[in-house]
Design an enzyme around this catalytic site. Structure first.
Site, PDB file in Angstrom:
ATOM      1  N   GLY A 229      76.902  21.061  76.865  1.00  0.00           N
ATOM      2  CA  GLY A 229      75.756  21.446  77.685  1.00  0.00           C
ATOM      3  C   GLY A 229      74.768  22.310  76.920  1.00  0.00           C
ATOM      4  N   ASP A 230      75.284  23.124  76.017  1.00  0.00           N
ATOM      5  CA  ASP A 230      74.412  23.972  75.197  1.00  0.00           C
ATOM      6  C   ASP A 230      73.619  23.134  74.199  1.00  0.00           C
ATOM      7  OD1 ASP A 230      75.770  26.058  76.534  1.00  0.00           O
ATOM      8  OD2 ASP A 230      77.331  26.036  75.004  1.00  0.00           O
TER       9      ASP A 230
END
Length: 316
Positions: free
Chosen positions: A252-253
């Site tokens: 997600g980062d």
């Protein structure tokens, strides 16, 4: 592109790959990695891997903190450390061949009022040179849920755009300061609106409500189903096939990094986000994708959002 990241609770992450996770047994790892960790740290790592400049602001303490700074410098990342008395936390992740990940996250140090203020001052000091400020992750002990709201207010006063990736009371408090982008996953989105999400349409409605609470744009991760972008320019849905999930740590980062590096708005940035996230889950540990790992042609973006499609993993 110059992206400043803020990680209030960074970590030193150890990831072990094992053939099978058997409780109570002695496990022999087939692979091991040690990486600097924390959501904002991962965004900086992905931004640097994509060839952009990034500065990572974070509190660091003790030997683990020194190693985090050393590892980041080795990846070409400028670190703006805020010295703190307590040692930086160390986390452990155990990855199985089918992609199942078991994580043990330490609580991290407790920051004093002076350390909290110094962290805000350091962000403000670097804000003027940033195209985006990505504020990511949980807050350590000693920082109240209002801390992110204070950071967003200061960043906006300095003329910077803010992308916020946090959850719970910290997210709700920060929405009052109107962050430019928020990036919840499905569970965090459900928590923000106080009800479960069963379909992509439910997620769209929840994202619209989060915008009404103050977010400029919502970039929502829906796991294996793809990602949603809900903003002033419209609503878009994007997905990409993944052959094998090796580790979802930091995926997600990486996605947020791709989104911001591509401008932080519109369907083109959404496509970049999905390409980065799809590449990241196919890499070991929290390795961040390079341009060579990306497959932009595999990404599908549409404004014909499949509202009735059930979520593979409904959010409660």
């Amino acid at each position: 592109m110059n992206i400043l990241t803020v990680t209030p609770n960074p970590s030193l992450d150890r990831t072990y790959e094992v053939p099978d996770l058997a409780r109570g047994e002695v496990l022999r790892a087939t692979g091991e990695r040690v990486d600097p960790g924390g959501k904002g740290v991962n965004v900086s790592r992905a931004v640097a891997a994509a060839g952009h400049h990034t500065v990572a602001v974070m509190p660091l303490g003790g030997a683990p903190g020194a190693l985090v700074a050393e590892l980041l410098a080795g990846q070409g990342i400028d670190v703006a450390p805020v010295p703190v008395a307590g040692p930086t936390r160390s986390n452990i992740a155990v990855a199985e061949p089918d992609g199942t990940l078991t994580k043990i996250n330490a609580p991290g140090p407790q920051l004093s009022a002076a350390e909290s203020e110094l962290l805000l001052d350091t962000v403000t000091e670097h804000s003027g040179r940033a195209d985006w400020i990505a504020c990511c992750g949980s807050l350590p002990r000693g920082l109240t849920p209002q801390w992110y709201a204070d950071l967003v207010a200061r960043a906006h006063a300095a003329g910077a755009k803010v992308a916020l990736d946090t959850s719970g009371p910290s997210l709700i408090a920060a929405l009052r300061e109107r962050p430019d982008v928020v990036k919840p996953n499905a569970e965090e989105l459900a928590q923000a609106v106080g009800r479960p999400l069963a379909t992509i349409g439910d997620a769209v409605k929840a994202a619209e409500e989060v915008r009404e609470l103050g977010a400029g744009t919502v970039l929502a991760s829906l796991g294996a189903d793809g990602q949603l972008l809900v903003g002033a320019s419209g609503t878009y849905f994007a997905s990409a096939p993944v052959a094998l999930v090796r580790s979802n740590v930091g995926a997600g980062d990486a996605s947020l990094a791709g989104f911001l590096a591509a401008g932080g708005e519109g369907p083109g940035a959404l496509a970049a986000a999905v390409a980065h996230g799809a590449a990241a889950v196919q890499l070991p540990g929290s390795v961040m994708p390079t341009p060579a790992d990306l497959d932009p042609a595999a990404v599908t973006v549409t404004d014909a959002v499949p509202l009735d499609r059930p979520l593979t993993e409904p959010a409660s």
